[in-house]
Design an enzyme around this catalytic site. Sequence first.
Site, mmCIF file in Angstrom:
data_model
loop_
_atom_site.group_PDB
_atom_site.id
_atom_site.type_symbol
_atom_site.label_atom_id
_atom_site.label_comp_id
_atom_site.label_asym_id
_atom_site.label_seq_id
_atom_site.Cartn_x
_atom_site.Cartn_y
_atom_site.Cartn_z
ATOM 1 N N THR A 1 10.811 -8.645 -10.846
ATOM 2 C CA THR A 1 10.240 -9.986 -11.015
ATOM 3 C C THR A 1 8.981 -10.113 -10.168
ATOM 4 O O THR A 1 8.962 -9.696 -9.004
ATOM 5 C CB THR A 1 11.282 -11.043 -10.593
ATOM 6 O OG1 THR A 1 12.443 -10.860 -11.397
ATOM 7 C CG2 THR A 1 10.740 -12.451 -10.759
ATOM 8 N N SER B 1 -3.818 -3.107 -0.518
ATOM 9 C CA SER B 1 -2.727 -3.895 0.044
ATOM 10 C C SER B 1 -3.230 -5.267 0.475
ATOM 11 O O SER B 1 -4.340 -5.392 0.995
ATOM 12 C CB SER B 1 -2.147 -3.142 1.242
ATOM 13 O OG SER B 1 -1.150 -3.916 1.862
ATOM 14 N N GLY B 2 -2.407 -6.302 0.277
ATOM 15 C CA GLY B 2 -2.821 -7.668 0.590
ATOM 16 C C GLY B 2 -3.034 -7.936 2.070
ATOM 17 O O GLY B 2 -3.988 -8.595 2.463
ATOM 18 N N HIS B 3 -2.153 -7.385 2.918
ATOM 19 C CA HIS B 3 -2.161 -7.829 4.321
ATOM 20 C C HIS B 3 -3.254 -7.208 5.168
ATOM 21 O O HIS B 3 -3.420 -7.569 6.327
ATOM 22 C CB HIS B 3 -0.777 -7.627 4.960
ATOM 23 C CG HIS B 3 -0.444 -6.219 5.344
ATOM 24 N ND1 HIS B 3 -0.541 -5.781 6.641
ATOM 25 C CD2 HIS B 3 -0.005 -5.170 4.628
ATOM 26 C CE1 HIS B 3 -0.162 -4.507 6.700
ATOM 27 N NE2 HIS B 3 0.165 -4.118 5.489
ATOM 28 N N CYS C 1 2.089 3.155 13.255
ATOM 29 C CA CYS C 1 3.258 3.963 12.889
ATOM 30 C C CYS C 1 3.513 5.062 13.910
ATOM 31 O O CYS C 1 4.651 5.469 14.100
ATOM 32 C CB CYS C 1 3.061 4.606 11.528
ATOM 33 S SG CYS C 1 2.005 3.674 10.455
ATOM 34 N N GLY D 1 0.805 -1.213 0.000
ATOM 35 C CA GLY D 1 0.000 0.000 0.000
ATOM 36 C C GLY D 1 0.843 1.270 0.000
ATOM 37 O O GLY D 1 0.539 2.238 -0.702
ATOM 38 N N GLN E 1 -7.700 0.317 3.564
ATOM 39 C CA GLN E 1 -8.574 -0.212 4.623
ATOM 40 C C GLN E 1 -9.921 -0.682 4.087
ATOM 41 O O GLN E 1 -10.649 -1.392 4.778
ATOM 42 C CB GLN E 1 -8.831 0.873 5.689
ATOM 43 C CG GLN E 1 -7.642 1.179 6.560
ATOM 44 C CD GLN E 1 -7.295 0.056 7.531
ATOM 45 O OE1 GLN E 1 -8.134 -0.728 7.948
ATOM 46 N NE2 GLN E 1 -6.018 -0.025 7.894
HETATM 47 C C1 LIG Z 1 -1.761 0.003 6.106
HETATM 48 C C2 LIG Z 1 -2.095 1.194 5.308
HETATM 49 C C3 LIG Z 1 -1.234 1.661 4.301
HETATM 50 C C4 LIG Z 1 0.113 1.028 4.041
HETATM 51 O O1 LIG Z 1 -0.005 -0.236 3.419
HETATM 52 P P1 LIG Z 1 1.257 -1.239 3.499
HETATM 53 O O2 LIG Z 1 0.853 -2.382 2.606
HETATM 54 O O3 LIG Z 1 1.388 -1.649 4.931
HETATM 55 O O4 LIG Z 1 2.433 -0.507 2.983
HETATM 56 C C5 LIG Z 1 -1.626 2.749 3.567
HETATM 57 N N1 LIG Z 1 -2.811 3.357 3.791
HETATM 58 C C6 LIG Z 1 -3.670 2.932 4.726
HETATM 59 C C7 LIG Z 1 -4.976 3.626 4.905
HETATM 60 C C8 LIG Z 1 -3.352 1.835 5.521
HETATM 61 O O5 LIG Z 1 -4.192 1.435 6.464
#
Ligand SMILES: *Cc1c(COP(=O)(O)O)cnc(C)c1O
Length: 393
Positions: free
Chosen positions: A238, A200-202, A326, A72, A180
């Site tokens: 890659t 973002s995947g996680h 953070c 993300g 989110q």
């Molecule tokens: C977690 C988050 C990100 C960062 O994503 P990462 O995959 O951890 O780098 C960016 N924006 C928001 C709103 C997030 O919650």
Amino acid sequence: MSKLIYLDNAATTQVYPEVVDAMKPFFTEFYGNPSSVYSFAAEANRNVLKARETIASALGAKTEEIYFTGGGSESDNWALKATAEAYGNKGKHIITTKIEHHAILHTAEYLEKKGFEVTYLDVDENGVVKLEELKAAIRPDTILISVMTANNEIGTIQPIAEIGKIAKENGVLFHTDAVQAFGHIPINVDEMNIDMLSASGHKVNGPKGIGIMYIRKGVKILSFIHGGAQERQRRAGTHNVPGIVGFGKAIELATKELDSRIKYETELRDHLIDRVLNEIPYVRLNGHRTDRLPNNANFCFRFIEGESLLILLDEKGICGSSGSACTSGSLDPSHVLLAIGLPHEIAHGSLRLTLSEKTTKEDIDYTVDELKKIIERLRSMSPLYEDFLKHNK
Ligand SMILES: *Cc1c(COP(=O)(O)O)cnc(C)c1O
């Protein structure tokens, strides 16, 4: 650890076992580089495409509009920096908000040092962008509006379709940080007039270190990572095949169950919010009461310091957060809580609890029971609270 109640799903989520199972063959069996020509690489290539199709379809996008990134934060950096670079000769003004994730805010500050002008929009007391202020901020040299779909701290969902419409009417590109929101609430890039989107995947039960950027066909942003010709020459490197496959699987699972997941989490969230507001005195709910992520609750407890609250919850096996991952560890209160108008001393006593579809009512009831005792204990030791009681008898 004996008991674990994980209520920090906005920080990261469990990778679902089905996701891990889908990823496994791409480490040991089909480890070929999907860019290679021999047939051994075809299985990897086919599954990268399948993940791309799944993710595109979940957003109402075309397959070739999805670009895989390293997460993300990378997508957010790319959206802002590459738009600035590609459209900088058209104008040097960018509009965003005061409540964005630091991946947006710190990138915007970086661009300010490079000669761009950034307007940081205020939000109302619920954390919602004011559309009239957005309209008024648009200038002839505005090239980009970047507003997050849903906030990672207070859960507030923005009127994305209205913002997209305003951007389109004014011929300004619209980017949204949907990290989110993607896989948690419905998003459609056409209906919402979104030109670029980060995810973002996680944050959605996929692996860490894999993200996407959706870039609408016709948007002229340039490559951010230079090298090979991957991702239509817009993002070299890659392919992270297991990560891509896992992200695709996570989105397949999330979209299949989206409605029932939203219903389940919303009911549980509201049970949590109702119990806390009814049973604990001097508490405030942060964020919009209804236009909020189904899994997000965020409170401020007066006369309480957020960090001590987290430590005592941890002793009971409960994982929560004060502000975002953070910023915790620093003494600055959250920029989001300050932006919704909370004074410093109240913003310090915040607690974010973010659920998952695997959280149970028993988990929530145990958490509220423990929270009540902890708040009472901390307040009984607080000279501020003692003082307050003396003056409010
Ligand atoms: C977690 C988050 C990100 C960062 O994503 P990462 O995959 O951890 O780098 C960016 N924006 C928001 C709103 C997030 O919650």
